[in-house]
Enzyme design. Structure first.
Site, PDB file in Angstrom:
ATOM      1  CG  PHE A  57      -2.074   0.967   1.105  1.00  0.00           C
ATOM      2  CD1 PHE A  57      -2.006   2.201   1.728  1.00  0.00           C
ATOM      3  CD2 PHE A  57      -3.206   0.657   0.367  1.00  0.00           C
ATOM      4  CE1 PHE A  57      -3.053   3.106   1.626  1.00  0.00           C
ATOM      5  CE2 PHE A  57      -4.260   1.559   0.265  1.00  0.00           C
ATOM      6  CZ  PHE A  57      -4.175   2.778   0.889  1.00  0.00           C
ATOM      7  CD  GLU A  58       2.279   1.398   3.576  1.00  0.00           C
ATOM      8  OE1 GLU A  58       2.577   0.196   3.399  1.00  0.00           O
ATOM      9  OE2 GLU A  58       1.183   1.752   4.038  1.00  0.00           O
ATOM     10  CB  ALA A  80       4.417 -10.879  -2.202  1.00  0.00           C
ATOM     11  CB  VAL A  81      -1.115  -8.710  -2.493  1.00  0.00           C
ATOM     12  CG1 VAL A  81      -2.336  -8.533  -1.606  1.00  0.00           C
ATOM     13  CG2 VAL A  81      -0.456  -7.356  -2.719  1.00  0.00           C
ATOM     14  CG  ASP A  85      -4.462 -15.147   7.774  1.00  0.00           C
ATOM     15  OD1 ASP A  85      -3.948 -15.522   8.823  1.00  0.00           O
ATOM     16  OD2 ASP A  85      -3.961 -14.259   7.023  1.00  0.00           O
ATOM     17  CB  THR A  86      -5.206 -10.586   4.801  1.00  0.00           C
ATOM     18  OG1 THR A  86      -5.633  -9.226   4.946  1.00  0.00           O
ATOM     19  CG2 THR A  86      -4.940 -10.828   3.317  1.00  0.00           C
ATOM     20  CG  HIS A  88      -6.772  -5.543   4.377  1.00  0.00           C
ATOM     21  ND1 HIS A  88      -6.613  -6.363   5.465  1.00  0.00           N
ATOM     22  CD2 HIS A  88      -5.626  -4.841   4.284  1.00  0.00           C
ATOM     23  CE1 HIS A  88      -5.438  -6.146   5.992  1.00  0.00           C
ATOM     24  NE2 HIS A  88      -4.807  -5.248   5.300  1.00  0.00           N
ATOM     25  CG  PHE A 113       1.837  -3.917 -10.956  1.00  0.00           C
ATOM     26  CD1 PHE A 113       1.145  -5.122 -11.096  1.00  0.00           C
ATOM     27  CD2 PHE A 113       1.654  -3.181  -9.799  1.00  0.00           C
ATOM     28  CE1 PHE A 113       0.269  -5.570 -10.102  1.00  0.00           C
ATOM     29  CE2 PHE A 113       0.790  -3.626  -8.808  1.00  0.00           C
ATOM     30  CZ  PHE A 113       0.105  -4.817  -8.954  1.00  0.00           C
ATOM     31  NE  ARG A 127       1.866 -17.255 -10.449  1.00  0.00           N
ATOM     32  CZ  ARG A 127       1.499 -18.510 -10.229  1.00  0.00           C
ATOM     33  NH1 ARG A 127       2.029 -19.209  -9.233  1.00  0.00           N
ATOM     34  NH2 ARG A 127       0.608 -19.092 -11.028  1.00  0.00           N
TER      35      ARG A 127
END
Ligand SMILES: O=c1[nH]c(NC[C@H](O)[C@H](O)[C@H](O)CO)c([N+](=O)[O-])c(=O)[nH]1
Length: 154
Positions: A57-58, A80-81, A85-86, A88, A113, A127
């Site tokens: 996000f930053e 890495a998103v 268990d998140t 958001h 990106f 990946r």
């Protein structure tokens, strides 16, 4: 007339890499892949600046600020998103993608990106140098292509 990036004229090109600490197990592998690829294309060590941010996000705000300095030919954004268990996941993944896009458009410097969005850690690791390749390395190639094309033709 056609223009495209070249891989033989990387001398003197300067890159910033903005990398997220969140999921560092994965992001450090992506970063290693990217730096190794830059060096393979003879980008000098002193022309690669690595900036660590807390999470994806930053990334955009720093990418835009760095872009606006005019010091870099491209800015590689690595993160890495992982759904895990998140709750958001979507918010972070979508904001990172639109944020990096905006940073590039607002600064006029290619912002690449290189953020993985995966359902599991296994997928992410595959990946980041696993059997599916290294997204960090691929994104570094994209950064070189964009940087050389802009430097030579714009
Ligand atoms: O880089 C990531 N940041 C994540 N969250 C932190 C976010 O990037 C910010 O650092 C935080 O919201 C504070 O602004 C993630 N998840 O929450 O899942 C993630 O998977 N990856």
């Amino acid at each position: 007339r056609h223009f495209r990036g070249s891989f033989s004229k990387c001398q003197g090109l300067r890159f910033a890499v903005v990398v997220a600490q969140f999921n560092e197990v994965v992001t450090k592998l992506l970063l290693e892949g990217a730096v190794e690829t830059f060096k393979r294309y003879s980008v000098r060590e002193e022309d690669i600046e690595v900036w660590w941010v807390p999470g994806c996000f930053e990334i955009p705000v720093l990418a835009q600020k760095l872009g606006k300095t005019g010091k870099y030919d491209a800015i590689l954004c690595i993160g890495a998103v992982i759904r895990g268990d998140t709750t958001h996941y979507d918010a972070v993944a979508n904001s990172a993608a639109s944020g990096v896009l905006s940073a590039g458009l607002n600064s006029g410097v290619p912002c690449i990106f290189g953020v993985l969005t995966c359902d599991s850690m296994d997928q992410a690791l595959n990946r980041a140098g696993g059997k599916v390749g290294n997204k960090g390395s691929e994104a570094a190639v994209t950064a070189i292509e964009m940087a050389t094309m802009c430097r030579e033709h714009i």
